[in-house]
Design an enzyme around this catalytic site. Sequence first.
Site, mmCIF file in Angstrom:
data_model
loop_
_atom_site.group_PDB
_atom_site.id
_atom_site.type_symbol
_atom_site.label_atom_id
_atom_site.label_comp_id
_atom_site.label_asym_id
_atom_site.label_seq_id
_atom_site.Cartn_x
_atom_site.Cartn_y
_atom_site.Cartn_z
ATOM 1 N N ASP A 1 0.429 -1.053 0.243
ATOM 2 C CA ASP A 1 -0.355 -0.128 0.075
ATOM 3 C C ASP A 1 0.769 1.321 -0.217
ATOM 4 O O ASP A 1 1.661 1.265 1.249
ATOM 5 C CB ASP A 1 -1.121 -0.566 1.112
ATOM 6 C CG ASP A 1 -1.894 0.987 0.969
ATOM 7 O OD1 ASP A 1 -1.438 2.099 0.375
ATOM 8 O OD2 ASP A 1 -2.850 0.792 2.256
ATOM 9 N N THR B 1 3.837 -11.544 -9.385
ATOM 10 C CA THR B 1 2.258 -11.275 -8.394
ATOM 11 C C THR B 1 1.088 -10.932 -9.325
ATOM 12 O O THR B 1 0.654 -10.993 -10.334
ATOM 13 C CB THR B 1 2.466 -10.217 -7.442
ATOM 14 O OG1 THR B 1 2.023 -9.060 -7.954
ATOM 15 C CG2 THR B 1 3.566 -10.087 -6.581
#
Length: 212
Positions: free
Chosen positions: A118, A192
Amino acid sequence: MRVRNKPWAEPLIKAHPELIITDPIQMKGNWQKRFDQNQPIHIEIGMGKGQFIFNMARKYPQINFIGVEIQRSVAAIALKKVLTDKLSNLQLVLADGGDLNEYFAKGEIDQIYLNFSDPWPKSRHEKRRLTYKTFLTGYQEILKKHGNIALKTDNQGFFEYSLMSMNNFGLVFDAVYLDLHHSDAASENVETEYEHKFSEKGQRIYKLECHF
């Protein structure tokens, strides 16, 4: 990543304590006991649905991997992946990645992966960024001498901030990629879930590798 609560998540996690740990404090200094072989340990902070850590464990059997995730439903999704192909060099941890010093002993880890963390773009949230100096202090504590950190992100602002923060902390950069998927490192890259989605849209992926 926010995932709606899944009723099956808790029973699945409780049914597989051999693959996922919910009380990692008890393992501090003894993580090698969770693996068949005594090998270097790499951890991913915020593993999401587990695509990266699972494929890394398959690709590098000579390394022990630990995926850390705070969200129960997300960790359960990762556990489902692991159950399809149990790997002796992979363990999952359901816990807060901000408390690593409580889970790992000094010098117990060889490498840390920070994938699409984040970015916390507002300046008042700077201390929450996983490359803020207090986090770097924690990483330095659990990493072996000259231990490595690898970071990937699609967020240019977070990438620039991380370069600055890590440089100010005294880390040594081994590689910096401003467009990973069009670099000489692309062939060895393990994606990912986020990375695959972003790259399919043509977004640039940034990466850095550094050590203390």
